[in-house]
Design a protein around this motif. Structure first.
Motif, PDB file in Angstrom:
ATOM      1  N   VAL A 121       0.824  -1.227   0.000  1.00 11.69           N
ATOM      2  CA  VAL A 121       0.000   0.000   0.000  1.00 11.69           C
ATOM      3  C   VAL A 121       0.852   1.269   0.000  1.00 11.69           C
ATOM      4  CG1 VAL A 121      -2.086  -0.995   1.028  1.00 11.69           C
ATOM      5  CG2 VAL A 121      -0.274  -0.094   2.521  1.00 11.69           C
ATOM      6  N   THR A 145      -9.910   1.613  -6.053  1.00 12.40           N
ATOM      7  CA  THR A 145      -9.388   1.815  -4.696  1.00 12.40           C
ATOM      8  C   THR A 145     -10.246   1.048  -3.705  1.00 12.40           C
ATOM      9  OG1 THR A 145      -8.466   3.946  -5.294  1.00 12.40           O
ATOM     10  CG2 THR A 145      -9.020   3.648  -2.967  1.00 12.40           C
ATOM     11  N   ASN A 147     -10.568   0.159   0.740  1.00 11.41           N
ATOM     12  CA  ASN A 147     -10.016   0.122   2.098  1.00 11.41           C
ATOM     13  C   ASN A 147      -9.407  -1.253   2.296  1.00 11.41           C
ATOM     14  OD1 ASN A 147     -10.588   2.707   3.253  1.00 11.41           O
ATOM     15  ND2 ASN A 147     -12.747   2.147   3.229  1.00 11.41           N
ATOM     16  N   VAL A 152      -5.285   2.083   2.922  1.00 12.12           N
ATOM     17  CA  VAL A 152      -6.025   2.259   1.671  1.00 12.12           C
ATOM     18  C   VAL A 152      -5.146   1.754   0.530  1.00 12.12           C
ATOM     19  CG1 VAL A 152      -7.022   3.919   0.058  1.00 12.12           C
ATOM     20  CG2 VAL A 152      -7.335   4.238   2.519  1.00 12.12           C
ATOM     21  N   PHE A 153      -5.695   0.873  -0.289  1.00 14.90           N
ATOM     22  CA  PHE A 153      -5.000   0.393  -1.489  1.00 14.90           C
ATOM     23  C   PHE A 153      -5.523   1.248  -2.642  1.00 14.90           C
ATOM     24  CE2 PHE A 153      -4.787  -3.393  -4.663  1.00 14.90           C
ATOM     25  CZ  PHE A 153      -3.596  -2.904  -5.202  1.00 14.90           C
ATOM     26  N   ALA A 154      -4.672   2.187  -3.088  1.00 18.49           N
ATOM     27  CA  ALA A 154      -5.120   3.231  -4.015  1.00 18.49           C
ATOM     28  C   ALA A 154      -4.977   2.804  -5.479  1.00 18.49           C
ATOM     29  CB  ALA A 154      -4.314   4.508  -3.777  1.00 18.49           C
ATOM     30  N   ASN A 155      -6.064   2.884  -6.201  1.00 19.62           N
ATOM     31  CA  ASN A 155      -6.083   2.579  -7.640  1.00 19.62           C
ATOM     32  C   ASN A 155      -7.053   3.526  -8.343  1.00 19.62           C
ATOM     33  OD1 ASN A 155      -4.459  -0.099  -7.905  1.00 19.62           O
ATOM     34  ND2 ASN A 155      -5.790  -0.400  -6.131  1.00 19.62           N
ATOM     35  N   PRO A 156      -6.669   4.809  -8.469  1.00 20.15           N
ATOM     36  CA  PRO A 156      -7.557   5.759  -9.135  1.00 20.15           C
ATOM     37  C   PRO A 156      -7.656   5.477 -10.638  1.00 20.15           C
ATOM     38  CG  PRO A 156      -5.507   6.822  -8.473  1.00 20.15           C
ATOM     39  CD  PRO A 156      -5.434   5.426  -7.963  1.00 20.15           C
ATOM     40  N   HIS A 183     -15.553  -2.305  -8.569  1.00 25.60           N
ATOM     41  CA  HIS A 183     -14.398  -2.586  -9.428  1.00 25.60           C
ATOM     42  C   HIS A 183     -14.854  -3.267 -10.718  1.00 25.60           C
ATOM     43  CE1 HIS A 183     -11.338  -2.579  -5.840  1.00 25.60           C
ATOM     44  NE2 HIS A 183     -12.161  -1.542  -5.821  1.00 25.60           N
TER      45      HIS A 183
END
Ligand code: KMH
Ligand code: ZN
Length: 310
Positions: A121, A145, A147, A152-156, A183
């Motif tokens: 992360v 993204t 939680n 937070v695992f960010a994937n914009p 997703h």
């Protein structure tokens, strides 16, 4: 987004989602996806979260990883999902190490080598994109993204799009990691915007039971599988104690399996995992009972659209 006759979303505005597979309904009941008579088993042996000091069986060196890959291949794995560690057993995306790892896994096994672009992360987007430069067969590509426990695992969206486009250019087959129903909507948007991935086939992994993502229940699995693009194949991963119920649910719904110490460090209540191979062995045994035995790496290559080795 386009829909099929049943109102289900179709990939990329076209039908079906794969250029090679016959048109089918979504990935659950009634689907006739590639690999329905056999099971793709992916092993995720290391991950980025578990601490080697508390779990000594976790493979963290290159030698440990290659040894694990060999025993997991013998037990029925066809794909290895790879995270690597540095000399202090901490997660790293060091490109030299990643390149050496791809090469060593290819020399030691015929497994499909799928590098994680999720990393840890704490990893930045640039380093995650650069993973493709290590030349893997395949990569993970998380479609949003989420939680992730306390993190937070960010994937914009712009990152997802960039990673997808670069994977296509590099000839790397993506596996779409889906932690939540939203997703799946993003996966449809991606296919609508940018078309089919390299290899011409869509394969997804439902990652279930992460605190913050979708729960690892049979009902959730059926709902998620039904929402996938037509013609897509899918695996499921149950994190922690959801590992076994998700395996049973996936097999009965026509899905494939991902197991490994990235996702589970307990084999059963109060019994730590002694190594990745026993998780693959159990998955292969269940697949055999379901009359869909483990497929070989070459069969997996054909299903996923991964090129053969020269
Ligand atoms: N380690 C997680 C933050 C992936 O490999 O693509 C992300 C992950 C997903 O494991
Ligand atoms: Zn991973």
């Amino acid at each position: 987004m386009t829909t099929d006759a049943a109102g289900r979303p179709a990939a990329g505005g076209q039908s079906p989602a794969t250029s090679s597979a016959p048109a089918s309904s979504a990935g659950s009941a009634g689907a006739a996806p590639a690999g329905r008579d056999s099971t793709l088993i992916t092993v995720a042996p290391t991950g980025a979260e578990t601490d080697k000091a508390s779990v000594p069986a976790l493979p963290v060196t290159l030698d440990e990883l290659v040894a694990t890959a060999k025993t997991c291949r013998a037990a029925g794995a066809a794909v290895i999902h790879v995270h690597i560690r540095d000399e202090n057993a901490r997660p790293t995306l060091d490109l030299g190490r990643l390149t050496d790892t791809v090469q060593a896994l290819r020399e030691g096994t015929d497994l499909i080598v799928q590098l994680s672009t999720g990393g840890a992360v704490t990893d930045g987007f640039g380093a995650r994109l650069a993973v493709l430069d290590a030349g893997p067969d395949a990569c993970s590509l998380t479609c949003g993204t989420v939680n992730f426990g306390d993190e937070v695992f960010a994937n914009p969206w712009p990152f997802i799009r960039e990673l997808y486009g670069r994977a296509k250019e590099a000839g790397v087959v993506p596996e779409f990691e889906l932690f939540d129903m939203g997703h799946i909507a993003t996966l449809h948007r991606l296919l609508d915007d940018l078309g089919m991935p390299y290899g011409g086939h869509v394969h997804c992994d439902l990652v279930m039971g992460v605190p913050g993502g979708m729960p690892g229940t049979a009902a959730q699995l059926v709902q998620a599988a039904a929402a996938l693009p037509r013609g897509a194949t899918w695996s499921a991963t149950g994190v922690g104690r959801t590992s076994v119920p998700v395996m049973f649910a996936a097999l009965s719904a026509g899905g494939h399996l991902r197991v490994g110490m990235e996702d589970t460090i307990s084999f059963a209540r109060g019994r730590p995992v002694t190594g990745n191979a026993e998780l693959v062995q159990r998955a292969a045994a269940l697949a055999g009972l379901a009359q869909r035995p483990a497929m070989t790496p070459d069969q997996a290559r054909a299903m996923l659209g991964v090129s053969g080795r020269e």
